[in-house]
Design an enzyme around this catalytic site. Structure first.
Site, PDB file in Angstrom:
ATOM      1  N   HIS A 281       0.858  -1.186   0.000  1.00 45.05           N
ATOM      2  CA  HIS A 281       0.000   0.000   0.000  1.00 45.05           C
ATOM      3  C   HIS A 281       0.897   1.240   0.000  1.00 45.05           C
ATOM      4  CE1 HIS A 281      -2.754   3.120   1.425  1.00 45.05           C
ATOM      5  NE2 HIS A 281      -3.718   2.364   0.925  1.00 45.05           N
TER       6      HIS A 281
ATOM      7  N   SER B 153      -8.859   1.100  -2.474  1.00 41.18           N
ATOM      8  CA  SER B 153      -9.076   1.948  -1.299  1.00 41.18           C
ATOM      9  C   SER B 153      -9.070   1.083  -0.039  1.00 41.18           C
ATOM     10  CB  SER B 153     -10.411   2.684  -1.430  1.00 41.18           C
ATOM     11  OG  SER B 153     -10.809   3.189  -0.171  1.00 41.18           O
TER      12      SER B 153
ATOM     13  N   GLU C  21       0.755   4.120   1.328  1.00 40.60           N
ATOM     14  CA  GLU C  21       1.063   4.722   2.631  1.00 40.60           C
ATOM     15  C   GLU C  21       2.161   3.931   3.344  1.00 40.60           C
ATOM     16  OE1 GLU C  21      -2.271   5.413   5.323  1.00 40.60           O
ATOM     17  OE2 GLU C  21      -0.880   5.253   7.007  1.00 40.60           O
TER      18      GLU C  21
END
Ligand code: SF4
Length: 320
Positions: free
Chosen positions: A130, A228, A132
């Site tokens: 991911h 998401s 992040e």
């Protein structure tokens, strides 16, 4: 869909845009207003294909890597944050940067730097790959170990006397993370915890709002893109409680077969999904005879973040 089959749509609240997403999307919009197209954006500004498409139509160009931005151009970094190496490579290419990293992600980066500088080994709880997580790990790659599950914690092997601290991705499942943290504490009782939970307010609130719906619905639809994280977690929250749930990009993804035998459908949206998609889904149900739409509110959110300084003033006052 047989008419009259679904009687009611129950909407979760809060849902949809969080303060970090509002800020990131407005950053690109203002950059386009103020500096004109093209404005380059590294990665999807937020994980929603509708938002990305609309910004593309206005002149934003999304790239995967800062190396794809022409030297000397302007680039916005997405809400998910970037590793220090990305800043360095942008500087090398003489890019003008605008940082739309969510302040709550930036806080986790700061924790990683602090722990690494203080000699801790950092356990980062998050999902491999991911954006992040990639950005956060980049703060202290040698000092950080990623765990995704309780099994990963059980398999952790660290030298005796290791100073250990944990941090987390901001968009995780609250319940799963609690299990992982409990396992960490059991294995490493001295593990240092962040002063305040890293899972952000928006992620927690949206999961809580879904939990409140569950006993009243037969099915949950979550509006959000496949990449998401927080939207996927909402689907998992419902499924973990035995309620069928599907992630949908928009109303065109709804399969009528899902609705057979369901009278109350729950509806929510991830933190990167605009409210207009909720309206479109409600219209889809309305067109199929549903007349009852009800909202179940849990907490009221009033979080707002300042825009990056480069776009803080409206375009008109910056003309000089
Ligand atoms: Fe920030 Fe949370 Fe929104 Fe992510 S989901 S952008 S961490 S407020």
């Amino acid at each position: 869909m047989a008419r009259g089959l679904v009687e009611r749509v129950l909407l979760a609240s809060p849902r949809g845009y969080c303060a970090g997403v509002e800020r990131a999307v407005e950053t690109v919009e203002r950059a386009l207003d103020r500096f004109g197209a093209p404005v380059y954006v590294r990665k999807q500004i937020v994980h929603n294909v509708h938002v990305v498409r609309e910004l593309e139509n206005r002149g934003a160009i999304f790239v995967d890597d800062e190396g794809d931005v022409p030297a000397g151009s302007r680039v916005v970094f997405s809400a998910h944050g970037v590793a220090p190496g990305v800043w360095a490579s942008a500087a090398q290419r003489r890019l003008t940067t605008i940082d739309a990293t969510c302040p709550l992600v930036a806080k986790v980066h700061a924790q990683a730097r602090h722990y690494a500088a203080s000699g801790y080994t950092i356990v980062l709880i998050g999902h491999a790959g991911h954006e992040e997580v990639v950005g956060t790990m980049g703060e202290a790659p040698e000092a950080t170990v990623l765990v995704e599950s309780v099994a990963d914690v059980e398999a952790l092997e660290l030298p005796a006397g290791t100073k250990l601290a944990y941090i987390t991705q901001t968009t995780l499942s609250v319940d799963e993370t609690a299990d992982i943290v409990a396992s960490l504490r059991r294995r490493f009782p001295d593990v240092h915890a962040p002063a305040k939970e890293d899972i952000c307010y928006a992620t927690s609130n949206r999961q809580w709002a879904v939990k409140k719906l569950l006993e009243r619905i037969d099915l949950l639809l979550v509006i959000g893109s496949a990449n998401s994280s927080n939207s996927n977690r909402l689907v998992e929250v419902a499924r973990a409680a035995g309620v069928d749930a599907y992630l949908i990009e928009d109303e065109t993804a709804i399969e009528e077969a899902w609705l057979i035998g369901r009278s109350v459908v729950g509806l929510t949206s991830g933190a990167s999904a605009p409210e207009r998609l909720v309206t479109r889904v409600c219209d889809w149900f309305r067109a199929r005879g549903v007349r009852c739409f009800e909202q179940l509110a849990t907490v009221r959110e009033d979080v707002a973040f300042k825009l990056p300084v480069e776009v803080r003033r409206p375009a008109a006052t910056n003309a000089a």
